[in-house]
Write a protein that holds these residues in place. Structure first.
Motif, PDB file in Angstrom:
ATOM      1  N   VAL A 219      61.912  61.151  65.385  1.00  0.00           N
ATOM      2  CA  VAL A 219      62.220  62.743  65.445  1.00  0.00           C
ATOM      3  C   VAL A 219      60.772  63.010  66.643  1.00  0.00           C
ATOM      4  O   VAL A 219      61.060  63.821  67.108  1.00  0.00           O
ATOM      5  CB  VAL A 219      61.408  62.900  63.993  1.00  0.00           C
ATOM      6  N   ALA A 220      59.826  62.539  66.125  1.00  0.00           N
ATOM      7  CA  ALA A 220      58.362  62.884  67.732  1.00  0.00           C
ATOM      8  C   ALA A 220      60.008  62.887  68.874  1.00  0.00           C
ATOM      9  O   ALA A 220      58.951  63.109  70.477  1.00  0.00           O
ATOM     10  CB  ALA A 220      57.634  62.152  67.637  1.00  0.00           C
ATOM     11  N   GLU A 221      59.991  62.042  69.242  1.00  0.00           N
ATOM     12  CA  GLU A 221      61.074  61.787  70.458  1.00  0.00           C
ATOM     13  C   GLU A 221      62.062  61.678  70.818  1.00  0.00           C
ATOM     14  O   GLU A 221      62.124  62.787  71.848  1.00  0.00           O
ATOM     15  CB  GLU A 221      61.874  59.687  70.286  1.00  0.00           C
ATOM     16  N   LEU A 222      62.294  62.749  69.914  1.00  0.00           N
ATOM     17  CA  LEU A 222      63.488  63.645  70.086  1.00  0.00           C
ATOM     18  C   LEU A 222      63.045  65.022  70.621  1.00  0.00           C
ATOM     19  O   LEU A 222      63.121  65.675  71.351  1.00  0.00           O
ATOM     20  CB  LEU A 222      64.381  64.217  69.306  1.00  0.00           C
ATOM     21  N   LEU A 223      61.652  65.423  69.902  1.00  0.00           N
ATOM     22  CA  LEU A 223      61.115  66.640  70.550  1.00  0.00           C
ATOM     23  C   LEU A 223      60.326  66.118  72.029  1.00  0.00           C
ATOM     24  O   LEU A 223      60.704  67.581  73.022  1.00  0.00           O
ATOM     25  CB  LEU A 223      60.197  66.843  69.316  1.00  0.00           C
ATOM     26  N   ILE A 224      59.983  65.372  72.091  1.00  0.00           N
ATOM     27  CA  ILE A 224      60.012  64.748  73.381  1.00  0.00           C
ATOM     28  C   ILE A 224      60.846  65.119  74.883  1.00  0.00           C
ATOM     29  O   ILE A 224      60.608  65.823  75.543  1.00  0.00           O
ATOM     30  CB  ILE A 224      58.314  63.584  73.825  1.00  0.00           C
ATOM     31  N   GLN A 225      62.049  65.009  74.387  1.00  0.00           N
ATOM     32  CA  GLN A 225      62.949  65.094  75.072  1.00  0.00           C
ATOM     33  C   GLN A 225      63.358  66.635  75.383  1.00  0.00           C
ATOM     34  O   GLN A 225      63.949  67.146  76.349  1.00  0.00           O
ATOM     35  CB  GLN A 225      63.417  63.737  74.790  1.00  0.00           C
ATOM     36  N   ARG A 226      62.781  67.118  74.233  1.00  0.00           N
ATOM     37  CA  ARG A 226      63.794  69.051  74.490  1.00  0.00           C
ATOM     38  C   ARG A 226      62.713  69.864  75.270  1.00  0.00           C
ATOM     39  O   ARG A 226      62.909  69.772  75.575  1.00  0.00           O
ATOM     40  CB  ARG A 226      63.741  69.080  73.147  1.00  0.00           C
ATOM     41  N   ILE A 227      61.344  68.838  74.835  1.00  0.00           N
ATOM     42  CA  ILE A 227      60.484  69.905  75.181  1.00  0.00           C
ATOM     43  C   ILE A 227      60.383  69.374  77.205  1.00  0.00           C
ATOM     44  O   ILE A 227      60.150  70.504  77.619  1.00  0.00           O
ATOM     45  CB  ILE A 227      58.686  69.175  75.100  1.00  0.00           C
ATOM     46  N   MET A 228      60.310  68.184  77.167  1.00  0.00           N
ATOM     47  CA  MET A 228      61.260  67.491  78.290  1.00  0.00           C
ATOM     48  C   MET A 228      62.155  68.776  79.224  1.00  0.00           C
ATOM     49  O   MET A 228      62.151  69.089  80.210  1.00  0.00           O
ATOM     50  CB  MET A 228      61.076  66.410  78.902  1.00  0.00           C
ATOM     51  N   SER A 229      63.230  68.742  78.645  1.00  0.00           N
ATOM     52  CA  SER A 229      64.304  69.187  79.221  1.00  0.00           C
ATOM     53  C   SER A 229      63.668  71.712  79.340  1.00  0.00           C
ATOM     54  O   SER A 229      63.880  72.127  80.710  1.00  0.00           O
ATOM     55  CB  SER A 229      65.371  70.052  78.069  1.00  0.00           C
TER      56      SER A 229
ATOM     57  N   GLY B 122      52.831  59.086  63.884  1.00  0.00           N
ATOM     58  CA  GLY B 122      54.569  58.744  63.142  1.00  0.00           C
ATOM     59  C   GLY B 122      55.575  59.525  63.672  1.00  0.00           C
ATOM     60  O   GLY B 122      56.092  59.709  64.468  1.00  0.00           O
ATOM     61  N   ALA B 123      56.250  60.379  62.747  1.00  0.00           N
ATOM     62  CA  ALA B 123      57.259  61.497  63.161  1.00  0.00           C
ATOM     63  C   ALA B 123      57.214  62.427  63.785  1.00  0.00           C
ATOM     64  O   ALA B 123      58.164  63.082  63.951  1.00  0.00           O
ATOM     65  CB  ALA B 123      58.135  61.435  61.560  1.00  0.00           C
ATOM     66  N   LYS B 124      55.638  62.872  63.785  1.00  0.00           N
ATOM     67  CA  LYS B 124      54.689  63.991  64.142  1.00  0.00           C
ATOM     68  C   LYS B 124      53.942  63.795  65.282  1.00  0.00           C
ATOM     69  O   LYS B 124      53.566  62.518  66.151  1.00  0.00           O
ATOM     70  CB  LYS B 124      53.858  65.039  63.270  1.00  0.00           C
ATOM     71  N   LEU B 125      53.748  65.174  66.208  1.00  0.00           N
ATOM     72  CA  LEU B 125      53.189  65.145  67.150  1.00  0.00           C
ATOM     73  C   LEU B 125      52.670  65.808  67.172  1.00  0.00           C
ATOM     74  O   LEU B 125      51.783  66.767  66.475  1.00  0.00           O
ATOM     75  CB  LEU B 125      54.430  66.027  68.659  1.00  0.00           C
TER      76      LEU B 125
ATOM     77  N   GLU C 204      42.641  66.930  67.459  1.00  0.00           N
ATOM     78  CA  GLU C 204      44.101  67.140  67.597  1.00  0.00           C
ATOM     79  C   GLU C 204      44.300  67.659  66.579  1.00  0.00           C
ATOM     80  O   GLU C 204      43.907  67.782  65.083  1.00  0.00           O
ATOM     81  CB  GLU C 204      44.564  65.733  67.299  1.00  0.00           C
ATOM     82  N   ALA C 205      45.667  68.689  66.521  1.00  0.00           N
ATOM     83  CA  ALA C 205      46.482  69.431  66.213  1.00  0.00           C
ATOM     84  C   ALA C 205      48.018  69.359  65.653  1.00  0.00           C
ATOM     85  O   ALA C 205      48.467  68.902  66.843  1.00  0.00           O
ATOM     86  CB  ALA C 205      45.789  70.889  66.177  1.00  0.00           C
ATOM     87  N   PRO C 206      48.274  69.757  65.164  1.00  0.00           N
ATOM     88  CA  PRO C 206      49.820  69.715  64.698  1.00  0.00           C
ATOM     89  C   PRO C 206      50.519  70.396  65.649  1.00  0.00           C
ATOM     90  O   PRO C 206      50.084  71.808  65.685  1.00  0.00           O
ATOM     91  CB  PRO C 206      50.608  69.709  63.795  1.00  0.00           C
ATOM     92  N   LEU C 207      51.207  69.650  66.266  1.00  0.00           N
ATOM     93  CA  LEU C 207      52.224  70.968  67.868  1.00  0.00           C
ATOM     94  C   LEU C 207      53.015  71.807  67.061  1.00  0.00           C
ATOM     95  O   LEU C 207      53.296  72.794  67.508  1.00  0.00           O
ATOM     96  CB  LEU C 207      53.048  69.973  68.428  1.00  0.00           C
ATOM     97  N   SER C 208      53.571  71.065  65.588  1.00  0.00           N
ATOM     98  CA  SER C 208      54.687  71.819  64.575  1.00  0.00           C
ATOM     99  C   SER C 208      53.249  72.767  64.265  1.00  0.00           C
ATOM    100  O   SER C 208      55.021  74.549  63.967  1.00  0.00           O
ATOM    101  CB  SER C 208      54.869  71.338  63.478  1.00  0.00           C
ATOM    102  N   PHE C 209      52.350  73.420  63.969  1.00  0.00           N
ATOM    103  CA  PHE C 209      51.522  74.992  63.567  1.00  0.00           C
ATOM    104  C   PHE C 209      52.265  75.738  65.092  1.00  0.00           C
ATOM    105  O   PHE C 209      52.390  77.039  64.888  1.00  0.00           O
ATOM    106  CB  PHE C 209      50.616  74.339  63.459  1.00  0.00           C
TER     107      PHE C 209
END
Length: 205
Positions: A2-12, A54-57, A150-155
């Protein structure tokens, strides 16, 4: 995954590493009248460091020491002015991250840039988003950095978590963004950069 998919989306959603954004900050309408006519902005860069937990950034943030002449005590990203010896904002962000928190370029994987931001202290900041590889060790510079966390990116990506306040400053109303995360107030330029990331991700939808 899940984290890797979000990284790819952020790059875009970012400006490419070989095309650092030029021109005024996206918030110039809010702050442009505060600067002296013809006075050049101080060029600066910060590192928006993303860490896979884990699954989060999470996002790496610092709290500045209380005795600094500018932005004392505030929550910020590692960064500072672009020096003549820097080859550009990427180099400046990586250098400043090492100087402030002790993480050198071996652990930093640049992903791209957010939009420039201008501050009332006359800085034009280019935020570079990067992945911090696991295994880095923090060695904060106690003169500049009171704390690193560190703070959760999702927040920060949740619109309902952002507060917008209107305050009067030098004769007109200004917009201030802020978050309250884990008992800490993230506001001003740092909050605005996180909102810019959220906005750019939203435009991909």
């Amino acid at each position: 995954m899940v984290a890797e998919l979000l990284i790819q989306r952020i790059m875009s959603a970012l400006h490419a590493l070989d095309a650092a954004p030029t021109g005024p900050g996206w918030n110039q309408a809010d702050v442009g009248d505060l600067f002296s006519t013809g006075k050049p902005r101080v060029e600066a860069a910060v590192l928006v460091g993303l860490i896979e937990r884990g699954a989060k950034l999470t996002v790496l943030l610092t709290q500045r020491t209380d005795h600094l002449s500018q932005h004392a005590g505030q929550i910020s990203f590692p960064g500072g002015r672009i020096e003549a010896s820097d080859t550009g904002p990427s180099a400046a962000a990586i250098r400043e991250t090492f100087e402030e928190v002790g993480v050198d370029g071996r652990w930093i994987e640049p992903l791209g840039f957010l939009d420039p931001l201008e501050t009332i202290t006359n800085f034009r900041i280019v935020p570079m988003v990067a992945r911090l590889r696991p295994g880095f060790q923090l060695r904060p510079d106690g003169n500049e950095v009171a704390d690193v966390f560190e703070a959760p990116l999702s927040f920060f990506l949740e619109p309902n978590h952002a507060r917008i306040r209107e305050v009067e400053f030098r004769g007109r109303m200004r917009t201030i963004h802020e978050f309250e995360v884990e008992g800490r107030r993230v506001w001003g330029a740092t909050a605005a950069m996180l909102i810019n990331l959220r906005t750019r991700l939203t435009l991909l939808a």
